[in-house]
Scaffold this motif. Structure first.
Motif, PDB file in Angstrom:
ATOM      1  N   MET A  86      43.292  38.681  53.994  1.00 48.18           N
ATOM      2  CA  MET A  86      41.926  38.173  54.080  1.00 48.18           C
ATOM      3  C   MET A  86      41.127  38.374  52.795  1.00 48.18           C
ATOM      4  O   MET A  86      39.961  38.017  52.753  1.00 48.18           O
ATOM      5  CB  MET A  86      41.205  38.859  55.239  1.00 48.18           C
ATOM      6  CG  MET A  86      41.812  38.515  56.580  1.00 48.18           C
ATOM      7  SD  MET A  86      40.958  39.294  57.937  1.00 48.18           S
ATOM      8  CE  MET A  86      39.343  38.613  57.770  1.00 48.18           C
ATOM      9  N   PHE A  87      41.734  38.931  51.767  1.00 55.94           N
ATOM     10  CA  PHE A  87      41.002  39.238  50.543  1.00 55.94           C
ATOM     11  C   PHE A  87      40.323  37.989  49.983  1.00 55.94           C
ATOM     12  O   PHE A  87      40.946  36.970  49.749  1.00 55.94           O
ATOM     13  CB  PHE A  87      41.937  39.836  49.490  1.00 55.94           C
ATOM     14  CG  PHE A  87      41.226  40.233  48.235  1.00 55.94           C
ATOM     15  CD1 PHE A  87      40.458  41.386  48.201  1.00 55.94           C
ATOM     16  CD2 PHE A  87      41.287  39.442  47.105  1.00 55.94           C
ATOM     17  CE1 PHE A  87      39.796  41.752  47.050  1.00 55.94           C
ATOM     18  CE2 PHE A  87      40.620  39.795  45.945  1.00 55.94           C
ATOM     19  CZ  PHE A  87      39.873  40.962  45.925  1.00 55.94           C
ATOM     20  N   GLY A  88      39.015  38.065  49.784  1.00 56.05           N
ATOM     21  CA  GLY A  88      38.246  36.970  49.204  1.00 56.05           C
ATOM     22  C   GLY A  88      37.918  35.853  50.175  1.00 56.05           C
ATOM     23  O   GLY A  88      37.293  34.873  49.800  1.00 56.05           O
ATOM     24  N   ARG A  89      38.316  35.955  51.419  1.00 53.12           N
ATOM     25  CA  ARG A  89      38.103  34.872  52.384  1.00 53.12           C
ATOM     26  C   ARG A  89      37.001  35.173  53.382  1.00 53.12           C
ATOM     27  O   ARG A  89      36.338  34.274  53.857  1.00 53.12           O
ATOM     28  CB  ARG A  89      39.387  34.597  53.151  1.00 53.12           C
ATOM     29  CG  ARG A  89      40.494  34.133  52.264  1.00 53.12           C
ATOM     30  CD  ARG A  89      41.697  33.827  53.088  1.00 53.12           C
ATOM     31  NE  ARG A  89      42.813  33.547  52.196  1.00 53.12           N
ATOM     32  CZ  ARG A  89      44.019  33.338  52.601  1.00 53.12           C
ATOM     33  NH1 ARG A  89      44.295  33.366  53.880  1.00 53.12           N
ATOM     34  NH2 ARG A  89      44.974  33.083  51.738  1.00 53.12           N
ATOM     35  N   ALA A  90      36.871  36.416  53.780  1.00 53.84           N
ATOM     36  CA  ALA A  90      35.913  36.744  54.827  1.00 53.84           C
ATOM     37  C   ALA A  90      35.337  38.130  54.583  1.00 53.84           C
ATOM     38  O   ALA A  90      35.835  38.891  53.756  1.00 53.84           O
ATOM     39  CB  ALA A  90      36.588  36.688  56.184  1.00 53.84           C
ATOM     40  N   LYS A  91      34.330  38.442  55.322  1.00 58.02           N
ATOM     41  CA  LYS A  91      33.657  39.732  55.173  1.00 58.02           C
ATOM     42  C   LYS A  91      34.170  40.718  56.234  1.00 58.02           C
ATOM     43  O   LYS A  91      35.042  40.415  57.034  1.00 58.02           O
ATOM     44  CB  LYS A  91      32.147  39.534  55.315  1.00 58.02           C
ATOM     45  CG  LYS A  91      31.576  38.549  54.318  1.00 58.02           C
ATOM     46  CD  LYS A  91      30.840  39.287  53.245  1.00 58.02           C
ATOM     47  CE  LYS A  91      30.133  38.299  52.344  1.00 58.02           C
ATOM     48  NZ  LYS A  91      30.721  38.172  51.067  1.00 58.02           N
TER      49      LYS A  91
END
Length: 110
Positions: free
Chosen positions: A79-84
């Protein structure tokens, strides 16, 4: 070289038979030889003596916990860089409640 081989085999025997009570004898034997690498290793073992002896004598381990930590890290990397953080939290909690996936063989129908 044969002394190093003998000490390595003796330590492996302590590991596989879970006989941590023999560790002090092993350290004494390694200090008798001129093997600086083993001296450093033995010093490190003595630094955390109680934990090392427990690890070499009991059958308890942290394998399940480490597996879970690795799984959470894998989800985080995906999920790195895609969601919080809220979405990451939901994914981690969802996968924690689901049983592990089972493999399906060629003739098996669900």
């Amino acid at each position: 070289m044969t002394a190093l081989h003998g000490h390595a085999r003796a330590f492996a025997e302590i590991l596989t038979t879970r006989s941590g009570q023999h560790l002090k004898d092993w350290i004494t034997a390694t200090r008798a030889n001129d093997l600086p690498g083993l001296h450093t290793f033995a010093t490190g073992l003595e630094k955390y003596w109680d934990a090392v002896v427990q690890g070499l004598t009991t059958c308890w381990n942290s394998g399940p916990v480490e597996g879970r930590v690795d799984h959470i890290k894998m989800i985080k990397r995906q999920m790195f860089g895609r969601a919080k953080l809220p979405l990451l939290r939901k994914r981690v909690l969802l996968t924690a409640t689901r049983p592990p996936a089972q493999s399906v063989t060629a003739g098996q129908v669900r």
